[in-house]
Enzyme design. Structure first.
Site, PDB file in Angstrom:
ATOM      1  N   ASP A   1      -8.291  -3.186  -2.027  1.00  0.00           N
ATOM      2  CA  ASP A   1      -7.515  -2.251  -1.225  1.00  0.00           C
ATOM      3  C   ASP A   1      -6.634  -1.516  -2.228  1.00  0.00           C
ATOM      4  OD1 ASP A   1      -5.705  -0.862   0.301  1.00  0.00           O
ATOM      5  OD2 ASP A   1      -5.321  -2.479   1.706  1.00  0.00           O
ATOM      6  N   HIS A   2      -7.020  -0.280  -2.575  1.00  0.00           N
ATOM      7  CA  HIS A   2      -6.333   0.383  -3.688  1.00  0.00           C
ATOM      8  C   HIS A   2      -4.864   0.659  -3.392  1.00  0.00           C
ATOM      9  CE1 HIS A   2      -7.556   3.896  -1.268  1.00  0.00           C
ATOM     10  NE2 HIS A   2      -6.545   4.508  -1.818  1.00  0.00           N
TER      11      HIS A   2
ATOM     12  N   HIS B   1      -5.486  -0.864   5.399  1.00  0.00           N
ATOM     13  CA  HIS B   1      -4.371  -0.621   4.496  1.00  0.00           C
ATOM     14  C   HIS B   1      -3.002  -0.932   5.102  1.00  0.00           C
ATOM     15  CE1 HIS B   1      -7.251   1.197   1.873  1.00  0.00           C
ATOM     16  NE2 HIS B   1      -7.407   2.284   2.589  1.00  0.00           N
TER      17      HIS B   1
END
Length: 466
Positions: free
Chosen positions: A169-170, A232
């Site tokens: 999950d950047h 996110h």
């Protein structure tokens, strides 16, 4: 034996815009990635030389570090292009031979492809000798829905050990997301007031000014809830709301985040109207690749509660959407007023595109007046050139963490399952109650119904224009 990262989906935007620039930066700085060969998997008929030339312009445009032909030439010599149809099980025998011929045995496999291909690639790798001893990085969303996610997780853990699966999950690699713990836990002024007695509400906003662009095929089967909330924003909420972990490593961190997700107050038919607003921007159905009768939401606003001692009855507002007129992601902690005439203190953590911390508080107007006015302290981290150059991008951080075996900033399966279960339940109830997908004008802040959801509790979105 050579260390290798193999990227499936090597001709896609993610690889060109994020992964290769990140690997270039790591190569230039001598980071972990400098010791890895890169195998690009794609269907297009490129030679390695042709692919390197195509990748050059992307790296030049998106690298955070200065680009030079000499440094790129040195970096690009590590890149090999291997043409194969990764959806064809028979093609993996050729890939295994390719690895053997080049002595490539210490593997990281990056699935930079749509989720529907995850199982196919995993099954193909299962037939490659010792591939299961490698690591696998998965892009979000993890699965198409809860059931497919559970099945995918089960199958992956049969091929790769659980501690070798990295669900990326950047957003969790972004500088200010990582900084939230430091801001909260090392500053008594915040640490001692991070609770229901001092906080009026917390707002998490992820606004986009663009539409679906070239992602309509994926997005129209996904929507804002799956694309952003489940993947996110619930993760960020869990970081904001968690108790102090025994350590900020691995399982201790995950355990506290999971406790928050499990403490989210469930929705019901009676409460869903006060908890969720879904919207779709005008013109979405005319976008290329979107179904003309699409009911996919491009906007979602949620009012959530964490039912524990620290946060009981404090609303957590989440909003995200496309075509909202501005691009920004931030977390606003709105503190309670202590006097009727004083404005709320606000701590704003800016995540993107600008990074920094903003604090709003009250003072007396200078002079003889007793009027209370607001003053603001605004630390813009990304305004400093040195900070921008020296701060690794999210993908650099996360690739390096995977290479080191550091799992603290990767989503774990139990967190993903909890997120899937919660979001799926909300959407199901929303549909069962026949609640509408509200249309909103492009360039606005979203549906008015989302504003009303806050107004009923005496709140409003921080920073939103009147």
């Amino acid at each position: 034996m050579k260390k290798t990262i193999t990227i499936f989906g090597g001709t896609g935007d993610l690889t060109f815009r994020k992964l290769l620039p990140a690997m270039y930066n790591m190569h230039v700085t001598g980071g972990e990635g400098a010791g890895y060969d890169i195998v690009i998997i794609g269907r297009r008929n490129y030679t390695s030389g042709e692919y390197r030339q195509i990748a050059r312009d992307w790296v030049k445009q998106f690298s955070r570090l200065p680009f030079t032909e000499e440094k790129y030439k040195d970096f690009s010599e590590k890149i090999e292009y291997y043409r194969m149809d990764f959806s064809d099980p028979a093609a993996y025998e050729g890939l295994e031979n390719y690895y053997k011929e080049r002595g490539l045995s210490e593997h990281i496999f990056y699935f930079a492809v749509a989720p529907r291909f995850f199982s196919t690639i995993a099954e193909g790798l299962d037939g490659i000798h010792e591939a299961g001893k490698g690591k696998v990085i998965l892009e979000k969303p993890f699965g198409e829905d809860l059931e497919s996610a559970k099945e995918l997780s089960r199958r992956l853990e049969e091929i790769f050990a659980p501690d070798r699966i990295y669900r990326i999950d950047h957003y969790l690699g972004k500088e200010m997301v990582r900084n939230m713990q430091i801001i909260r836990f090392t500053n008594p002024v915040f640490a001692n007031n991070w609770n229901r007695d001092a906080v009026s509400c917390i707002q998490i906003s992820a606004m986009e000014d663009v539409g679906v662009e070239n992602r309509a095929g994926y997005y129209d089967t996904s929507g804002a809830m799956k694309d952003m909330v489940q993947n996110h924003l619930l993760q960020i909420l869990s970081i904001v709301a968690m108790e102090r972990p025994a350590s900020f490593k691995g399982e201790d961190l995950h355990e506290e985040q999971l406790k928050v997700l499990k403490a989210l107050r469930p929705a019901s038919g009676e409460t869903i109207r006060d908890m969720l607003v879904l919207g779709q921007y005008e013109g979405y159905r005319e976008e290329k690749g979107v179904k003309p009768d699409s009911a996919t939401e491009t906007y979602a606003a949620l009012r959530l509660f964490v039912d524990n001692e620290r946060w009981q009855d404090v609303p957590f507002y989440i909003r995200t959407g496309k075509k909202l007129g501005r691009r920004e992601m931030e977390v606003a902690v709105i503190f309670r007023q202590t006097e009727e005439y004083g404005e709320n203190n606000v701590l704003l953590i800016k995540i993107q595109p600008m990074e920094g911390v903003y604090f709003q508080f009250n003072i007396k107007r200078p002079g003889e007046s007793e009027e209370v006015i607001q003053t603001k302290m605004d630390f813009c981290q990304s305004c400093v050139v040195e900070n921008r150059i020296n701060t690794p991008e999210a993908y650099e951080r996360l690739l390096g963490a995977c290479m080191r075996g550091e799992r603290s900033w990767f989503s774990q399966w139990d967190q993903i399952e909890a997120g899937w279960r919660y979001v799926s339940g909300m959407k199901r109830i929303y549909q069962e109650e026949n609640l509408p997908i509200v249309t909103y004008a492009q360039g606005t802040s979203g549906p008015e119904a989302a504003d009303q959801m806050l107004n009923t509790m005496g709140h409003s979105w921080f920073g939103q224009d009147d």
